[in-house]
Design a protein around this motif. Structure first.
Motif, PDB file in Angstrom:
ATOM      1  N   TYR A 206      -1.707  -1.055  24.476  1.00  0.00           N
ATOM      2  CA  TYR A 206      -1.495   0.375  24.696  1.00  0.00           C
ATOM      3  C   TYR A 206      -1.506   1.166  23.401  1.00  0.00           C
ATOM      4  O   TYR A 206      -1.882   2.335  23.381  1.00  0.00           O
ATOM      5  CB  TYR A 206      -0.196   0.617  25.471  1.00  0.00           C
TER       6      TYR A 206
ATOM      7  N   TYR B 260       8.061  -6.656  34.048  1.00  0.00           N
ATOM      8  CA  TYR B 260       7.409  -5.336  33.980  1.00  0.00           C
ATOM      9  C   TYR B 260       8.085  -4.450  32.934  1.00  0.00           C
ATOM     10  O   TYR B 260       7.444  -3.611  32.303  1.00  0.00           O
ATOM     11  CB  TYR B 260       7.449  -4.669  35.364  1.00  0.00           C
TER      12      TYR B 260
ATOM     13  N   GLU C 217       4.174   4.340  40.160  1.00  0.00           N
ATOM     14  CA  GLU C 217       3.828   3.027  39.599  1.00  0.00           C
ATOM     15  C   GLU C 217       4.888   1.986  39.953  1.00  0.00           C
ATOM     16  O   GLU C 217       4.565   0.854  40.302  1.00  0.00           O
ATOM     17  CB  GLU C 217       3.682   3.146  38.076  1.00  0.00           C
TER      18      GLU C 217
ATOM     19  N   TRP D 281      -6.629  -8.677  41.798  1.00  0.00           N
ATOM     20  CA  TRP D 281      -5.690  -7.555  41.639  1.00  0.00           C
ATOM     21  C   TRP D 281      -6.127  -6.687  40.449  1.00  0.00           C
ATOM     22  O   TRP D 281      -6.197  -5.467  40.537  1.00  0.00           O
ATOM     23  CB  TRP D 281      -4.277  -8.111  41.428  1.00  0.00           C
ATOM     24  N   PHE D 282      -6.442  -7.333  39.345  1.00  0.00           N
ATOM     25  CA  PHE D 282      -6.825  -6.558  38.163  1.00  0.00           C
ATOM     26  C   PHE D 282      -8.256  -6.023  38.286  1.00  0.00           C
ATOM     27  O   PHE D 282      -8.590  -4.996  37.691  1.00  0.00           O
ATOM     28  CB  PHE D 282      -6.644  -7.384  36.883  1.00  0.00           C
TER      29      PHE D 282
ATOM     30  N   THR E  55      -8.111  -2.640  39.474  1.00  0.00           N
ATOM     31  CA  THR E  55      -7.839  -1.697  38.387  1.00  0.00           C
ATOM     32  C   THR E  55      -9.131  -1.427  37.613  1.00  0.00           C
ATOM     33  O   THR E  55      -9.384  -0.303  37.184  1.00  0.00           O
ATOM     34  CB  THR E  55      -6.772  -2.261  37.415  1.00  0.00           C
TER      35      THR E  55
ATOM     36  N   LYS F 165      -3.953 -11.798  30.443  1.00  0.00           N
ATOM     37  CA  LYS F 165      -3.204 -10.918  31.354  1.00  0.00           C
ATOM     38  C   LYS F 165      -2.937 -11.502  32.753  1.00  0.00           C
ATOM     39  O   LYS F 165      -1.806 -11.486  33.218  1.00  0.00           O
ATOM     40  CB  LYS F 165      -3.955  -9.579  31.421  1.00  0.00           C
TER      41      LYS F 165
ATOM     42  N   TRP G  28      -4.716   3.669  40.809  1.00  0.00           N
ATOM     43  CA  TRP G  28      -4.997   3.550  39.373  1.00  0.00           C
ATOM     44  C   TRP G  28      -6.040   4.565  38.918  1.00  0.00           C
ATOM     45  O   TRP G  28      -6.025   5.002  37.765  1.00  0.00           O
ATOM     46  CB  TRP G  28      -5.426   2.124  39.008  1.00  0.00           C
TER      47      TRP G  28
ATOM     48  N   SER H  59       3.294  -1.166  41.451  1.00  0.00           N
ATOM     49  CA  SER H  59       2.740  -2.180  40.553  1.00  0.00           C
ATOM     50  C   SER H  59       3.542  -3.489  40.442  1.00  0.00           C
ATOM     51  O   SER H  59       2.988  -4.555  40.707  1.00  0.00           O
ATOM     52  CB  SER H  59       2.494  -1.557  39.183  1.00  0.00           C
TER      53      SER H  59
ATOM     54  N   ILE I  17       6.539  -5.341  29.654  1.00  0.00           N
ATOM     55  CA  ILE I  17       5.249  -4.665  29.524  1.00  0.00           C
ATOM     56  C   ILE I  17       5.472  -3.264  28.964  1.00  0.00           C
ATOM     57  O   ILE I  17       4.817  -2.819  28.019  1.00  0.00           O
ATOM     58  CB  ILE I  17       4.568  -4.543  30.906  1.00  0.00           C
TER      59      ILE I  17
ATOM     60  N   ARG J 226       1.060  -6.081  25.290  1.00  0.00           N
ATOM     61  CA  ARG J 226       0.922  -4.695  25.763  1.00  0.00           C
ATOM     62  C   ARG J 226       1.147  -3.701  24.625  1.00  0.00           C
ATOM     63  O   ARG J 226       0.602  -2.611  24.612  1.00  0.00           O
ATOM     64  CB  ARG J 226       1.895  -4.420  26.911  1.00  0.00           C
TER      65      ARG J 226
ATOM     66  N   TYR K 216     -10.157  -5.086  32.547  1.00  0.00           N
ATOM     67  CA  TYR K 216      -9.483  -5.478  33.785  1.00  0.00           C
ATOM     68  C   TYR K 216     -10.387  -6.269  34.740  1.00  0.00           C
ATOM     69  O   TYR K 216      -9.926  -6.757  35.760  1.00  0.00           O
ATOM     70  CB  TYR K 216      -8.914  -4.244  34.490  1.00  0.00           C
TER      71      TYR K 216
HETATM   72  N1  GLN Z   1       0.834  -0.842  33.238  1.00  0.00           N
HETATM   73  C1  GLN Z   1       0.707  -2.133  33.798  1.00  0.00           C
HETATM   74  C2  GLN Z   1       0.312  -3.163  32.784  1.00  0.00           C
HETATM   75  O1  GLN Z   1      -0.126  -2.858  31.740  1.00  0.00           O
HETATM   76  C3  GLN Z   1      -0.224  -2.154  34.984  1.00  0.00           C
HETATM   77  C4  GLN Z   1      -1.660  -2.201  34.669  1.00  0.00           C
HETATM   78  C5  GLN Z   1      -2.491  -2.402  35.921  1.00  0.00           C
HETATM   79  O2  GLN Z   1      -2.277  -3.282  36.738  1.00  0.00           O
HETATM   80  N2  GLN Z   1      -3.444  -1.573  36.108  1.00  0.00           N
HETATM   81  O3  GLN Z   1       0.427  -4.309  33.033  1.00  0.00           O
END
Ligand code: GLN
Length: 513
Positions: A30, A163, A413, A440-441, A444, A137, A303, A417, A166, A26, A63
């Protein structure tokens, strides 16, 4: 492979291996994402709309691919091998991102001239990252669930700890890569992201012995079998997936195609799940899977609001927020670190609230938590609208409003999440848990695409990435944020209304088990 069984602070040691691997993943993800919209608009001179589209395509694909990574891990690779393969692709992708080429310029006719080779290298690197995240992921998240027995009360706490990993990665990255990239040059920001991912890969390889053999291939013999082209089936998967990188390289450049593929995949997956629920589930499984599906559908709204952070809110921070402080100017991308910081600070409080309320038997159901999350995302935009109406004479808005918006979004979140990840591993039928994590993803992914479209409402005219009419742009941002405020309230309210129904459904199915 030899396994080692150890516990640290009441949790399996494997949890910490996953924590640090995902922290580095992450960090790279990010760190790079925080710079993306600025790199596109300020370095390669894409317009806001083009920039939003590329970020949207990338984020949607990143995602969406977990569906594939999840299925391949469920059926063939197992989760551990899938994570290692994904991490290798990610290291390569982030290394490629560090090649920035030369900056765009305007020719005599006022047309943008770009370093096209650098732009293509950039798209290809994105292809590698998309595939890499697809393998890593969902599967690393599934392994967290595998470390605990079905009824282990530590499971939700395990996900909360994960989490925090992350967000520790995200916090350091948005501060460091944002600052490096915006101050010294994009390649330093992107390069730092790549080095982080390399740490993640090495750490996972070292620590895989702590996963207790729970993430191994379901049928190792099948993987060793020769495929039609001579190589083993395992290698065939790796080779075909490497080919997939080329597909993603092209896709990331084509917004419409990404939109159509996403729509088709989402409809296909929902139809498949309806068939699966009707034909392949026991009564108990049916109730759980229906609830899971409804919850996943509602996350699309959450999201889509939340992900404005990487487009409209990021540009808003850059253009409208008064970023000067007595310590110097804060970089717009650094505001993104607030989300991660608030998570790290608030996650233990949320975990405590859930435990306390559970003890008194008044813990909100997962559905109510989700509804709360969506309402809070809407309220965050309410804060931004309030901030805009309090803009100063130069059209600048105090950063306090953006901080408040991130605080509300983060509380949302936390209600949705980590709780959601845990719900997937708990409610899903075990034989398709990797696939369901992918679904799930995928939700997103759809929201990332929708988020980019929504952000377009606030596209403003720029020259070289700089806004020409600040006051005019305020009105445009207010329109977008007000709209998102209403969406949050309506969708959150609707889910709240549905919650007794979903609860009943779960209960009935339980009685019939
Ligand atoms: N911020 C979380 C992550 O990076 C959630 C991302 C998501 O599920 N959209 O895992």
């Amino acid at each position: 492979m030899q396994t080692k069984n150890r516990e640290i602070a009441g949790h399996p040691a494997g949890l910490y291996i996953l924590f640090f691997t995902e922290m580095w993943e992450r960090f790279s993800f990010y760190g790079m994402k925080a710079l993306l919209i600025f790199y596109l608009t300020k370095y390669h001179f894409f317009s806001d709309t083009e920039g939003n589209q590329i970020v949207g395509n990338y984020a949607a694909l990143v995602y969406a691919l977990p569906i594939l990574g999840g299925i391949l891990a469920d059926r063939y690779l197992g989760f551990r091998k899938a994570v290692i393969f994904g991490a290798i692709l990610l290291v390569l992708g982030h290394a490629g991102m560090a090649i920035e080429g030369s900056q765009a310029y305007y020719d005599n006719a006022g047309k943008v001239v770009r370093d096209e080779t650098a732009v293509q290298v950039f798209y290809f690197s994105m292809g590698l990252i998309i595939m890499g995240v697809g393998f890593l992921k969902p599967n690393i998240s599934t392994i967290v669930g595998q470390l605990y027995d079905k009824d282990d009360p530590r499971r939700d706490a395990g996900f909360t700890i994960f989490y925090m990993g992350i967000n520790l990665g995200s916090f350091i990255a948005t501060l460091l890569c944002g600052w490096l990239g915006e101050t010294y040059g994009w390649r330093y920001g992107f390069g730092a992201a790549g080095i982080g991912m390399l740490f993640g890969l090495l750490f996972f390889i070292w620590g895989q012995k702590y996963l207790l053999g729970k993430a191994e291939p379901p049928n190792p013999e099948l993987l060793k079998e020769r495929s039609a082209v001579g190589v083993s089936k395992e290698w065939l998967i790796y080779i075909l997936s490497a080919g997939g990188v080329f597909v993603c390289w092209q896709l990331v450049q084509h917004h419409r195609v990404v939109g159509s593929i996403l729509t088709l995949t989402s409809v296909g997956v929902v139809l498949f799940l309806i068939w699966f629920i009707i034909r392949k589930c026991t009564r108990k499984e049916k109730g759980q899977m229906i609830v899971l599906l409804v919850l996943i559908i509602f996350t699309v709204v959450f999201w889509a609001l939340f992900e404005q952070a990487y487009t409209s809110m990021n540009l808003f921070a850059d253009r409208i927020i008064d970023r000067k402080t007595s310590f110097g100017e804060i970089k717009a991308s650094q505001f993104l670190s607030l989300n991660a910081l608030f998570i790290i600070l608030l996650a233990p409080i949320f975990a405590w609230i859930w435990v306390k309320t559970a003890k008194r038997n008044i813990e909100p159901s997962t559905t109510v938590k989700f509804a709360l999350g969506i309402l809070l995302a809407g309220l965050g935009f309410g804060a931004l609208v309030a901030g805009i109406s309090n803009a100063d004479d130069f059209g600048k808005v105090s950063p306090a409003w953006l901080v408040l918006a991130y605080l509300l979004h983060t509380c949302g979140e936390l209600a949705l999440s980590p709780v959601g990840l845990s719900a997937v591993t708990k409610l899903s039928v075990p034989r398709i848990v990797g696939f369901m994590m992918g679904v799930w993803f995928l939700a997103t992914a759809s929201s990332e695409f929708i988020a980019a479209r929504l952000a377009d409402i606030a596209s403003v005219d720029t020259s070289g990435g700089i806004v020409t009419d600040v006051k005019g742009s305020l009105i445009v941002y207010a329109d977008l944020f007000r709209f998102l405020f209403y969406i949050g309230l309506v969708a959150g309210g609707l889910l709240l209304l549905l919650s007794p129904l979903l609860r009943k459904l779960m209960r009935e199915e339980k009685m019939n088990q």
